[in-house]
Design an enzyme around this catalytic site. Structure first.
Site, mmCIF file in Angstrom:
data_model
loop_
_atom_site.group_PDB
_atom_site.id
_atom_site.type_symbol
_atom_site.label_atom_id
_atom_site.label_comp_id
_atom_site.label_asym_id
_atom_site.label_seq_id
_atom_site.Cartn_x
_atom_site.Cartn_y
_atom_site.Cartn_z
ATOM 1 N N THR A 50 0.454 -0.254 -1.049
ATOM 2 C CA THR A 50 1.243 -1.742 -1.001
ATOM 3 C C THR A 50 1.700 -2.420 -2.613
ATOM 4 O OG1 THR A 50 1.802 -0.855 1.147
ATOM 5 C CG2 THR A 50 3.280 -2.464 0.525
ATOM 6 N N TYR A 138 -10.199 3.286 4.689
ATOM 7 C CA TYR A 138 -8.838 4.083 5.103
ATOM 8 C C TYR A 138 -9.114 5.479 5.275
ATOM 9 C CZ TYR A 138 -3.953 3.091 2.702
ATOM 10 O OH TYR A 138 -2.802 3.434 2.436
ATOM 11 N N LYS A 166 -7.894 1.782 9.114
ATOM 12 C CA LYS A 166 -6.969 1.851 8.407
ATOM 13 C C LYS A 166 -5.830 3.613 9.316
ATOM 14 C CE LYS A 166 -2.799 1.001 5.303
ATOM 15 N NZ LYS A 166 -2.180 1.265 4.572
ATOM 16 N N VAL A 206 -1.711 -2.241 10.778
ATOM 17 C CA VAL A 206 -1.619 -2.513 8.682
ATOM 18 C C VAL A 206 0.161 -1.946 8.030
ATOM 19 C CG1 VAL A 206 -2.695 -2.154 6.203
ATOM 20 C CG2 VAL A 206 -3.935 -2.651 8.261
#
Length: 291
Positions: A50, A138, A166, A206
């Protein structure tokens, strides 16, 4: 068993503000960071997907960490995205982020090269060995091409600095298995799974949508923690129209978030949302505010 939450519960995958000419806008980043924390974010994850990490330089990533750290002080955790396709480069980014004031590191699976599981495990161990702060893995195979398999996750959980995940793997069974057998803090990286994952022992989320609706997202977790699961479900359902438009409309979350937050343009190859998409996003957001 108490759920570990090394970075709190409510984390925002923060967009990276740019000036009209496309440069890094540090004052705007500081203002945005301070607002997000004031509106309920326990932590800010910088330079993730993002945050347009593929199109920001190493120097920009480090400057962003330093600026946000200065803006929020000790009021929130600052987690720096340092993942790359190159283990040596990832270690270098990790050291720079730590020196700039990051509380933790977000490390994505190396992309494109699709390393097998032993190589993937070695990559994460190499970064964690070099780090002096906690590491959040992640897992987003839809973008990287490589899943961190549950058995690999179980082994990585033994490392003292690998503390969180995440989770964007869309494998609820696998995630629940790892949660039940390790002390890893699982943060939902898929907006529609924020509440379900939390309900089975996840640490929180998140969230890209948190750039726009941090209070409303946190309220879901607050209601659940208060024991009012019916209210948590109701609040979660109120968020669905905005979430769907932001995350499942065919546009990247970066684009939809920047359509709603004044944070400058996106960098190419991304393109800004068109008028029709932007109007729809604003209508959904305004409806959420009225709910």
């Amino acid at each position: 068993m108490t759920t570990p939450r090394p970075f709190g519960r409510a984390l925002c995958a923060m967009i990276t503000p740019f000036t009209a000419s496309g440069g890094l806008d540090l004052p705007a980043a500081q203002q945005l960071a301070a607002r997000l924390v004031a509106e309920g974010c326990d932590g800010l994850v910088l330079s993730g997907t993002t945050g347009e990490s593929p199109t920001t330089s190493d120097a920009e990533k480090t400057a962003l960490v330093r600026a946000v750290r200065e803006a929020v002080g000790a009021a929130a955790h600052v987690v720096a995205g340092v993942g790359s396709a190159d283990t040596r480069h990832t270690v270098e980014l990790a050291g720079a982020a730590e020196e700039a004031g990051a509380d933790g590191l977000l490390v994505v699976s190396p992309y494109y090269s699709r390393p097998p599981q032993p190589a993937l495990e070695a990559h994460f161990r190499r970064v964690a060995d070099a780090a002096g702060v906690p590491v959040m893995l992640y897992d987003i195979p839809g973008r990287t091409g490589t899943r961190i398999e549950p058995e690999t996750m179980l082994r990585l959980a033994e490392h003292p600095r690998i503390t969180a995940v995440k989770d964007c793997a869309y494998d609820f069974l696998g995630s629940t298995k790892v949660i039940s057998r390790t002390g890893l803090a699982y943060y939902s990286g898929c907006e529609e799974l924020n509440l379900p994952l939390y309900a089975v022992g996840g640490a929180g989320y998140v969230s890209t949508v948190a750039n726009v609706a941090p209070r409303q997202l946190r309220a879901v977790l607050d209601a659940y923690d208060a024991g009012d699961t019916t209210e948590a479900a109701r609040l979660n359902q109120l968020l669905l129209p905005l979430t769907e438009l932001m995350m499942a409309s065919g546009l990247p979350g970066t684009v939809t978030a920047k359509a709603l937050v004044e944070a400058g343009p996106v960098r190419e190859p991304l393109q800004p949302a068109g008028r029709e998409a932007t109007d729809g996003l604003r209508a959904a957001y305004e409806e959420l505010l009225r709910a």
